[in-house]
Design an enzyme around this catalytic site. Structure first.
Site, short mmCIF file in Angstrom:
data_model
loop_
_atom_site.label_atom_id
_atom_site.label_comp_id
_atom_site.label_asym_id
_atom_site.label_seq_id
_atom_site.Cartn_x
_atom_site.Cartn_y
_atom_site.Cartn_z
N ASP A 2 0.82 -1.21 0.00
CA ASP A 2 0.00 0.00 0.00
C ASP A 2 0.86 1.26 0.00
O ASP A 2 1.83 1.37 0.76
CB ASP A 2 -0.88 0.03 1.25
CG ASP A 2 -1.98 -1.03 1.21
OD1 ASP A 2 -1.82 -2.02 0.48
OD2 ASP A 2 -2.98 -0.86 1.92
N HIS A 35 -1.03 4.56 -0.54
CA HIS A 35 -2.02 5.50 0.01
C HIS A 35 -1.62 6.96 -0.14
O HIS A 35 -1.64 7.74 0.81
CB HIS A 35 -2.27 5.18 1.48
CG HIS A 35 -3.24 4.06 1.67
ND1 HIS A 35 -4.54 4.12 1.22
CD2 HIS A 35 -3.09 2.83 2.24
CE1 HIS A 35 -5.17 2.98 1.51
NE2 HIS A 35 -4.31 2.18 2.12
N ASP A 65 -4.16 0.03 -3.60
CA ASP A 65 -4.31 1.11 -2.62
C ASP A 65 -3.29 2.23 -2.90
O ASP A 65 -2.46 2.58 -2.07
CB ASP A 65 -4.17 0.60 -1.19
CG ASP A 65 -5.48 0.00 -0.69
OD1 ASP A 65 -6.39 -0.21 -1.51
OD2 ASP A 65 -5.60 -0.27 0.52
N ASP A 104 -6.08 7.69 -1.50
CA ASP A 104 -6.73 7.87 -0.19
C ASP A 104 -5.70 8.01 0.93
O ASP A 104 -4.59 7.49 0.87
CB ASP A 104 -7.69 6.71 0.15
CG ASP A 104 -9.00 6.80 -0.61
OD1 ASP A 104 -9.29 7.89 -1.14
OD2 ASP A 104 -9.72 5.79 -0.67
N ARG A 105 -6.14 8.71 1.97
CA ARG A 105 -5.39 8.88 3.22
C ARG A 105 -4.22 9.85 3.12
O ARG A 105 -4.10 10.75 3.94
CB ARG A 105 -4.87 7.53 3.76
CG ARG A 105 -5.95 6.54 4.13
CD ARG A 105 -6.69 7.02 5.34
NE ARG A 105 -7.60 6.00 5.88
CZ ARG A 105 -8.47 6.24 6.85
NH1 ARG A 105 -8.57 7.44 7.38
NH2 ARG A 105 -9.25 5.29 7.29
N ASN A 108 -8.58 -2.41 -2.57
CA ASN A 108 -9.95 -2.09 -2.20
C ASN A 108 -10.25 -0.59 -2.25
O ASN A 108 -11.40 -0.19 -2.34
CB ASN A 108 -10.27 -2.64 -0.80
CG ASN A 108 -9.44 -1.98 0.28
OD1 ASN A 108 -8.22 -1.95 0.20
ND2 ASN A 108 -10.09 -1.43 1.30
N HIS A 109 -9.22 0.25 -2.23
CA HIS A 109 -9.45 1.69 -2.34
C HIS A 109 -9.53 2.16 -3.79
O HIS A 109 -9.80 3.34 -4.02
CB HIS A 109 -8.36 2.47 -1.59
CG HIS A 109 -8.58 2.51 -0.12
ND1 HIS A 109 -9.08 3.61 0.53
CD2 HIS A 109 -8.39 1.58 0.84
CE1 HIS A 109 -9.18 3.37 1.83
NE2 HIS A 109 -8.76 2.12 2.04
N HIS A 133 -4.17 -8.17 -3.32
CA HIS A 133 -4.26 -7.07 -2.37
C HIS A 133 -4.73 -7.55 -1.00
O HIS A 133 -4.08 -7.25 0.01
CB HIS A 133 -5.20 -5.98 -2.88
CG HIS A 133 -5.30 -4.83 -1.92
ND1 HIS A 133 -4.28 -3.92 -1.76
CD2 HIS A 133 -6.26 -4.48 -1.02
CE1 HIS A 133 -4.62 -3.05 -0.82
NE2 HIS A 133 -5.81 -3.36 -0.36
N ARG A 144 -13.77 -5.49 10.04
CA ARG A 144 -13.95 -4.44 9.04
C ARG A 144 -15.42 -4.25 8.70
O ARG A 144 -15.81 -3.15 8.28
CB ARG A 144 -13.18 -4.78 7.77
CG ARG A 144 -11.67 -4.68 7.87
CD ARG A 144 -11.05 -5.01 6.52
NE ARG A 144 -9.60 -5.06 6.56
CZ ARG A 144 -8.80 -4.02 6.32
NH1 ARG A 144 -9.32 -2.85 6.07
NH2 ARG A 144 -7.49 -4.16 6.34
N HIS A 160 -2.78 -4.54 2.07
CA HIS A 160 -4.08 -4.27 2.69
C HIS A 160 -4.03 -3.89 4.16
O HIS A 160 -4.96 -3.27 4.65
CB HIS A 160 -4.98 -5.50 2.50
CG HIS A 160 -6.44 -5.26 2.79
ND1 HIS A 160 -7.09 -4.11 2.41
CD2 HIS A 160 -7.36 -6.04 3.41
CE1 HIS A 160 -8.36 -4.20 2.77
NE2 HIS A 160 -8.55 -5.35 3.38
#
Length: 858
Positions: A561, A563, A595, A598-599, A627-628, A680, A731, A759
């Site tokens: 990831d 991000h 991923d 995001d973030r 998943n993002h 992922h 989750r 992940h």
């Protein structure tokens, strides 16, 4: 002229000194000589690493003048001497079999526990072009002559040869007695019957030369340096020769300003640094002063002398006495490296033969290794040769680890060439070396990880260490970061300038700056929505042609990831190689596990650079979905807000929508050599075979995806190896965690040996599960500004030995916020979002009842 390095990564050329306390008297000592070869062979059960010195001239004919390039050498020999690095002892060897004729100005290359010799000149004139192998395996010393079919380089001297990519013997340049040569030949040591192939490389070809040097970098590049042309003019250029994955070879001119032209010098790689010593100028005049010791840092693209970066070829006049430079006022010597140490033996200074033995340390700040806990000199199992394809513009200590490691694993030496031993003309080799093709290697995680020191600024900025995997936890170190109070500001106009080179090249030129990327001060993104659409369309056309499960060949560099933490991506590229022809893309593939957005603060930079690299290198850069990479997720966790905040509402919403249309086409998994599967999330409850993933048709959105897609992108391993079966995943409802028994069953059924997944944030950047059959990988450091976790990548070598490579979080910025782009907030919007939706808690730690990151909340 040398200038002091102004960046922390600049490490000047080292100082040389005489080796102290070495043993070897009488016949055991090599004595006075020049024109010899010095190579390093891998450790065996009975010995540590050894230097092998062969041939050379041991005398000068009376009346020879030191100033003439045609100096007459005598006493040419074919004796062999071995130096045990650990015992510091020289010993003369007396191998069985028919030795090569006495010779000097020959070439030699180490192949595991063997040394291959070719060419040279002796009392009877040119030596034959036969390949001779000195086999030191199992301490049985024996000469073999290799049977090679067809035409080859022919008799020559003053040429260069080394083993490239742990497989190809490559011979370049030299003199055949009629003319100075510029050709290049390769012999595939893994292909029987052995044949020389004359290469026709692309690119900028070096001119004809002799008495140059060629040394192979650990990731597969041969660097030709200096030499003398047909008119006797010394050369200062350097060229890299590399083989692309399609089999085509290419020459590339090395950047930087060499301190001096030279020939009859010595050069050897330690990591990404080529150490060049000694040599002469036109008329046989020795190189003096600063130019006698130089380093070409191929990762940084600069030449260095004893003072730092070389900016001019005009050497500085100084009255300061440099004993090290005086020592290197020589030619026709030989050099080799063991770990981070460079050894030099003998040579010629004027008309004086030398018998001295020198050493230098490549790695700076050696005392820092004392900080590594629970290790001692004998217990340091250096990193293995099998990961030689890495990229990476590899660090000095990584090279050190690679070459000294083979003591603990002879199998690693048999990969590539070792399992296909060079043949003897007169006597067969052992059956296990001689029969059949190379065995399929097993996947294994190396016992040591490469770690960039926490002190990432100041004088220790370039320090790289190796840590035993015993120091890393296996499970339950997934992160649960706390909230972090960070802020900053502002939104400015867009830069809509067009690039005449093509859009993806424009993005690469602006963003792929591993050493000097700075976050934009005004936060404005440099592409508009139209350009985003062009970029997405070009990448989409490539993804549409790819299978749902990619089939990749090792070597591969795997990223977890990111991000939106673009600064961490640049740091990983800087430390361990980056995807460019100036980096390591020609030797190793890149795989990213999703991923991307995001973030973090720079999701736009992250995804646009990766898409541009995919367009530029479609067969070598690989992206799979996380998943993002779904609109319903990245609408909530920052990417949509970043697009609006940095591109304006209209352009931002359009760009965000177009990115998410592209995400629906991303592949969902990747196989490496049919033995490692990368995804992922995980296998969840529904995935029992790789074929199930392969049958998923794209484009696909999360809302219409099957439970297989949900498991693939969202599931996690259980808390630790003691928790088996399937358990509910905190989750959200409908999601599961899977135990080690599921991992073992899946691998066995699909004939796999490892699952690599991302992940989840883990403290050390990577984490083992299911007794090492699964590895979780996370590449962003200090996730969301609070976790203080390390980031990591995994380098899967040709022999399927996996080396973790780590970076630590940057310390808080001292004066300049650009020095730590991920530690400060450029705008309050991301701070507020991360407070509202804190990152996923770690395995083994409870989720809060109102966890806004869970699917239940979403």
């Amino acid at each position: 002229m040398g200038t002091a390095g102004k960046a922390a990564w600049v490490v000047p050329a080292p100082a040389y000194r005489e080796v102290e306390g070495w043993e070897g008297t009488g016949d055991d000592s090599p004595g006075y000589r020049c024109g010899h070869s010095l190579t390093v062979i891998a450790p065996t059960k009975g010995h540590g690493p050894r230097l092998i010195l062969f041939g050379g001239a041991t005398a000068i004919e009376a009346g020879a003048s030191s100033g003439l390039p045609g100096i007459r050498l005598a006493g040419v020999t074919n004796t062999v001497h071995s130096y045990d690095v650990e015992k510091q002892r020289w010993t003369r060897l007396h191998p069985a079999g028919d030795p090569p004729s006495p010779r000097a100005a020959h070439s030699a290359a180490a192949v595991g526990t063997m040394v291959v010799f070719q060419g040279g000149i002796g009392p009877a004139g040119h030596s034959t072009d036969d390949l001779y192998v000195l086999d030191l395996t199992n301490d049985k010393f024996k000469w073999h002559r290799v049977v090679v079919q067809g035409a080859g380089p022919g008799p020559r001297y003053g040429h260069c040869m080394d083993l490239v990519a742990q497989r190809y013997l490559v011979s370049v340049s030299g003199n055949d007695g009629k003319r100075v040569l510029s050709d290049a030949w390769a012999l595939d040591t893994a292909q029987k019957p052995y044949k020389w192939q004359k290469l026709n490389p692309d690119g900028d070809r070096p001119s004809a030369r002799m008495y140059g040097t060629a040394s192979a970098r650990s990731d597969g590049m041969l660097l030709l340096c200096g030499g003398r042309d047909a008119s006797g003019t010394p050369l200062s250029d350097a060229y890299g020769l590399l083989m692309h994955t399609n089999g085509q070879w290419e020459w590339t001119l090395a950047p930087g300003i060499s301190p001096s032209p030279r020939y009859q010098h010595a050069a050897v790689f330690v990591g990404a640094r080529l150490h060049v010593t000694g040599g002469v100028l036109r008329g046989g005049r020795a190189i003096e002063g600063e130019g006698a010791i130089a380093v070409l840092d191929t990762a940084a693209g600069v030449w260095l002398d004893r003072n730092g970066i070389v900016t001019s070829r005009t050497l500085k006049s100084t009255n300061e006495h440099d004993a090290s430079s005086d020592l290197l006022r020589r030619c026709r010597h030989a050099a080799a490296s063991v770990g981070s140490q460079i050894y030099i033996y003998g040579g010629l200074r004027g008309d004086i033969l030398l018998d001295d033995f020198l050493i230098a340390e490549n790695a700076p700040f050696q005392s820092e290794t004392d900080r590594v806990p629970s290790t001692d000199k004998k217990s340091i199992d250096m990193l293995t040769e099998a990961s030689a394809a890495e990229a990476e513009a590899v660090s000095a200590v990584w090279r050190a680890a690679k070459e000294a490691s083979v003591a603990s694993s002879e199998d690693s030496l048999s990969e590539g060439i070792g399992s296909e031993s060079l043949l003897s003309e007169t006597s067969p080799m052992n059956d296990d070396l001689d029969d059949g093709g190379p065995m399929q290697p097993d996947v294994k995680l190396h016992s040591r990880a490469v770690v960039v020191a926490k002190e990432a600024v100041g004088d220790l900025g370039c320090l790289v260490r190796q840590l035993s995997l015993d120091q890393f936890e296996n499970e339950s170190r997934r992160m649960h970061p706390a909230n972090n109070d960070q802020s900053n500001s502002a939104k400015k106009a867009l830069n809509r300038q067009r690039s005449p080179q093509g859009l993806h090249k424009k993005v690469i030129s602006l963003l792929l700056r591993p050493r000097n990327w700075n976050a934009p001060a005004d936060r404005a993104f440099f592409l508009d929505s139209y350009e985003v659409g062009e970029l997405c369309y070009a990448a989409e056309q490539i993804f549409m042609q790819e299978p749902t499960v990619l089939q990749l060949k090792a070597p591969v560099k795997v990223f977890g990831d990111l991000h939106g933490q673009f600064g961490d991506l640049m740091r990983l590229f800087d430390e361990y190689g980056y995807p460019s022809t100036a980096g390591d893309i020609t030797y190793i593939d890149y795989l990213f596990l999703g991923d991307y957005v995001d973030r973090g603060q720079h999701s736009l930079e992250t995804i646009t650079l990766l898409l541009s690299l995919k367009i530029e290198y479609p067969e070598h850069v690989h992206l799979i979905r996380g998943n993002h990479e779904a609109a319903d997720i990245n609408a909530l966790f920052g990417f949509r807000l970043e697009c609006i905040e940095r591109m304006g509402e209209s352009d931002g919403i359009w760009a965000w929508t177009r990115f998410n249309q592209l995400f629906n086409y991303l592949p969902l998994a990747a196989m490496i050599e049919k033995k490692i599967i990368c995804m992922h999330g995980g296998i969840g409850r529904s995935i029992n075979s790789v074929e199930q993933i392969e049958k998923i048709e794209r484009p696909i959105t999360m809302d219409v995806g099957s439970i297989i897609l949900m498991d693939l992108l969202w599931s996690d391993p259980t808390e630790n190896d003691s928790v088996e079966g399937l358990r509910p995943n905190a989750r959200g409802p409908g999601l599961v965690t899977f135990g080690p028994d599921r991992v073992t069953e899946f691998c066995k059924r699909n004939k796999l040996q490892l699952i690599i997944r991302a992940h989840e944030c883990v403290m050390d950047g990577f984490e083992r599960f299911a007794h090492g059959q699964l590895i979780t990988l996370f590449s962003a450091t200090n996730y969301c500004g609070t976790a203080n976790n390390a980031g990591a990548i995994l380098v899967v070598g040709r022999g399927l030995v996996i080396v973790p490579k780590l970076i630590h979080p940057l310390p808080p910025p001292i004066n300049s916020p650009e020095s730590s782009p991920e530690r400060h907030m450029d705008a309050t919007w991301m701070q507020e979002l991360n407070i509202q939706r804190p990152p996923t808690p770690t395995r083994g730690r409870p989720h809060s009842a109102g966890d806004r990151n869970s699917l239940a909340y979403i």
